[in-house]
Design an enzyme around this catalytic site. Structure first.
Site, PDB file in Angstrom:
ATOM      1  N   CYS A  50       0.827  -1.214   0.000  1.00 13.13           N
ATOM      2  CA  CYS A  50       0.000   0.000   0.000  1.00 13.13           C
ATOM      3  C   CYS A  50       0.858   1.260   0.000  1.00 13.13           C
ATOM      4  CB  CYS A  50      -0.940   0.001   1.198  1.00 13.13           C
ATOM      5  SG  CYS A  50      -0.093  -0.112   2.800  1.00 13.13           S
ATOM      6  N   ASN A  51       2.095   1.149   0.477  1.00 15.18           N
ATOM      7  CA  ASN A  51       2.954   2.330   0.585  1.00 15.18           C
ATOM      8  C   ASN A  51       4.058   2.402  -0.450  1.00 15.18           C
ATOM      9  OD1 ASN A  51       1.669   3.549   2.760  1.00 15.18           O
ATOM     10  ND2 ASN A  51       2.784   2.320   4.243  1.00 15.18           N
ATOM     11  N   ARG A  52       4.268   1.354  -1.242  1.00 18.58           N
ATOM     12  CA  ARG A  52       5.364   1.374  -2.221  1.00 18.58           C
ATOM     13  C   ARG A  52       5.131   0.362  -3.329  1.00 18.58           C
ATOM     14  NH1 ARG A  52      10.128   1.605  -0.013  1.00 18.58           N
ATOM     15  NH2 ARG A  52       9.341   1.991   2.086  1.00 18.58           N
ATOM     16  N   SER A 104      10.264   2.717   6.060  1.00 18.63           N
ATOM     17  CA  SER A 104       8.823   2.564   6.181  1.00 18.63           C
ATOM     18  C   SER A 104       8.161   3.806   6.755  1.00 18.63           C
ATOM     19  CB  SER A 104       8.490   1.360   7.068  1.00 18.63           C
ATOM     20  OG  SER A 104       8.954   0.157   6.493  1.00 18.63           O
ATOM     21  N   GLU A 109       8.755  -1.010  11.302  1.00 19.52           N
ATOM     22  CA  GLU A 109       7.634  -1.958  11.235  1.00 19.52           C
ATOM     23  C   GLU A 109       8.089  -3.274  10.583  1.00 19.52           C
ATOM     24  OE1 GLU A 109       5.892  -3.091   8.475  1.00 19.52           O
ATOM     25  OE2 GLU A 109       6.671  -1.853   6.865  1.00 19.52           O
ATOM     26  N   GLY A 201     -15.877   1.130  15.444  1.00 18.27           N
ATOM     27  CA  GLY A 201     -15.335   2.079  14.475  1.00 18.27           C
ATOM     28  C   GLY A 201     -13.930   1.727  14.030  1.00 18.27           C
ATOM     29  N   MET A 203     -10.898   2.911  14.887  1.00 20.10           N
ATOM     30  CA  MET A 203      -9.881   2.685  15.901  1.00 20.10           C
ATOM     31  C   MET A 203     -10.054   1.320  16.553  1.00 20.10           C
ATOM     32  SD  MET A 203      -7.223   3.424  17.552  1.00 20.10           S
ATOM     33  CE  MET A 203      -6.904   5.113  17.030  1.00 20.10           C
TER      34      MET A 203
END
Length: 432
Positions: A50-52, A104, A109, A201, A203
């Site tokens: 999702c990030n790279r 990250s 992580e 929810g 969180m």
């Protein structure tokens, strides 16, 4: 061709761009196979999270960029501003840092290492399912067994060593992970606990995911609507059940951990409710975490002897402390990475010289055998041993020095690098 990374991440591209260049898990095997067979790369591993999105290749960066744009049906000019390209040594350093969690969004992580291993596994599976056509098979075999294989095997070893020898991944840096860490300080094992979540929810879902990974005995989600609670239970893939908020007074005593985060303007769990629950628990401790603002759990609950109540402010202090600790550990991790990069580069250079060393020794052996055969013939003819040995030594010396002497004569005095290399090889500087 050279070792290359072409990629983008959370630091170089917004989500709107990252999602356009992401590779879905179902499409990743086809993409890796396509890239490895293209003119862009001889070897390829694709990491997509999702990030790279990163393409580790042996190839030319410009061709890889063009392949990436074409594969996603995007103009090169649209994606180029968001991409980074790294070559050779920088590729090695980047792979090590990514695997260690040093690049990250959340420093240190651990999930990224597993994601890299999955990416390499996908590439390996493409080799095992490769077509029988010899040209294609050769390309795919090289993509797994040579440069990238060496890089990633070393990457996995470095990541393991960094995480073992530094604290870069040890301290909690999110409220979700900190919640589990706090509970583990009170109870020996999460797997023996019943955990109650009040609310359903975002969180609560995040915290519940962390607790579910520890396989508690039971998870219950209490919510205003039963349907939303059940939806969250279904996502957790553990023993989980849903209930309504009005059931809390009757069930609270069954739970060792209570985590609450709702939009209620009034407390849902009062001191009296917890007192009654503790009596039914025979004063067995309960860990209560109130992540709501305004509070879901009355502050007076923290006064009870066996009730361990923490608020969102308490957790933020823990998270900030964890972030500071990880930053300090990251400095040690970065130093380790630099050492390992230099070590890997030296190893690869040594491996590259092995064929040359083997060829040099083969040539020396060929010359030795040739002059030895001549010597044996001379001995058979009755020539004295002294003369034969003299001639053998001269012939062997001439054969071994013929190629370097001829090369030096052709090069002349202008090729200082060659002259220095020969001087170093034969230790001529010792005979000034």
């Amino acid at each position: 061709m050279q070792l290359t990374v072409v990629g983008l991440n959370h630091q170089t591209a917004p989500l709107s761009i990252r999602e356009k260049l992401a590779f879905a898990a179902a499409n990743l095997p086809d993409a890796v196979s396509n890239l490895a067979r293209s003119e862009a790369a001889e070897e390829a591993v694709i990491l997509s999270t999702c990030n790279r999105t990163e393409l580790y290749c042996v190839g030319e960066s410009e061709k890889i960029i063009n392949w990436l744009a074409k594969y996603h049906n995007l103009p090169v000019e649209e994606i180029r501003p968001y991409l980074y390209t790294l070559d050779n040594n920088e590729t090695v350093r980047h792979a090590f840092r990514v695997a260690c969690g040093l690049d990250s969004m959340v420093l240190g992580e651990p999930q990224i290492l597993g994601q890299i291993k999955d990416a390499v596994r996908v590439a390996q599976e493409q080799e095992s399912s490769a077509p029988t056509d010899q040209r294609q098979h050769t390309i795919l075999t090289e993509s797994i067994n040579t440069h990238l294989n060496a890089l990633f095997q070393k990457t996995f070893a470095v990541a393991k060593e960094v995480r073992t020898d530094t604290a870069v991944g040890e301290n909690s840096v999110s409220m979700a992970s900190a919640s589990v860490k706090m509970a583990e300080q009170i109870f020996p094992s999460i797997s023996d606990l019943n955990v109650l979540f009040i609310g359903a929810g975002e969180m609560i879902e995040l915290v519940a995911t962390y607790f579910a990974a520890k396989n508690p005995k039971l998870i219950t989600v209490a919510n205003r609507t039963h349907q939303r609670a059940q939806e969250l239970c279904d996502k957790l893939s553990v023993n989980a059940e849903a209930c309504l908020l009005n059931e809390l007074p009757d069930i609270l005593h069954d739970y060792d951990v209570v985590v609450s985060s709702t939009a209620s303007q009034l407390p849902l769990v009062g001191k009296g409710m917890v007192e009654r629950a503790l009596k039914k628990r025979h004063n067995m401790p309960v860990f209560l975490l109130d992540l709501a603002v305004p509070r879901d759990i009355e502050a007076e609950v923290g006064e009870l002897e066996d009730a361990y109540l923490y608020t969102v402010d308490d957790m933020m202090d823990i998270v900030q402390s964890g972030k500071d600790a990880r930053k300090k550990a990251a400095a040690a991790a970065e130093s380790m990475v630099e050492e390992k990069v230099s070590e890997f580069i030296r190893q690869q250079k040594n491996r590259q010289s092995v064929p040359l060393i083997r060829a040099l020794r083969d040539e020396g052996e060929r010359a030795r055998r040739q002059v030895l055969e001549n010597a044996m013939k001379q001995l058979a003819k009755g020539v004295s041993a002294e003369d034969v040995l003299e001639r053998l030594s001269i012939q062997l010396t001439n054969k071994l020095l013929h190629s370097p002497t001829r090369t030096l004569n052709k090069a002349g005095s202008d090729n200082s690098e060659l002259i220095d290399a020969v001087a170093q090889i034969y230790h001529l500087d010792q005979h000034d």
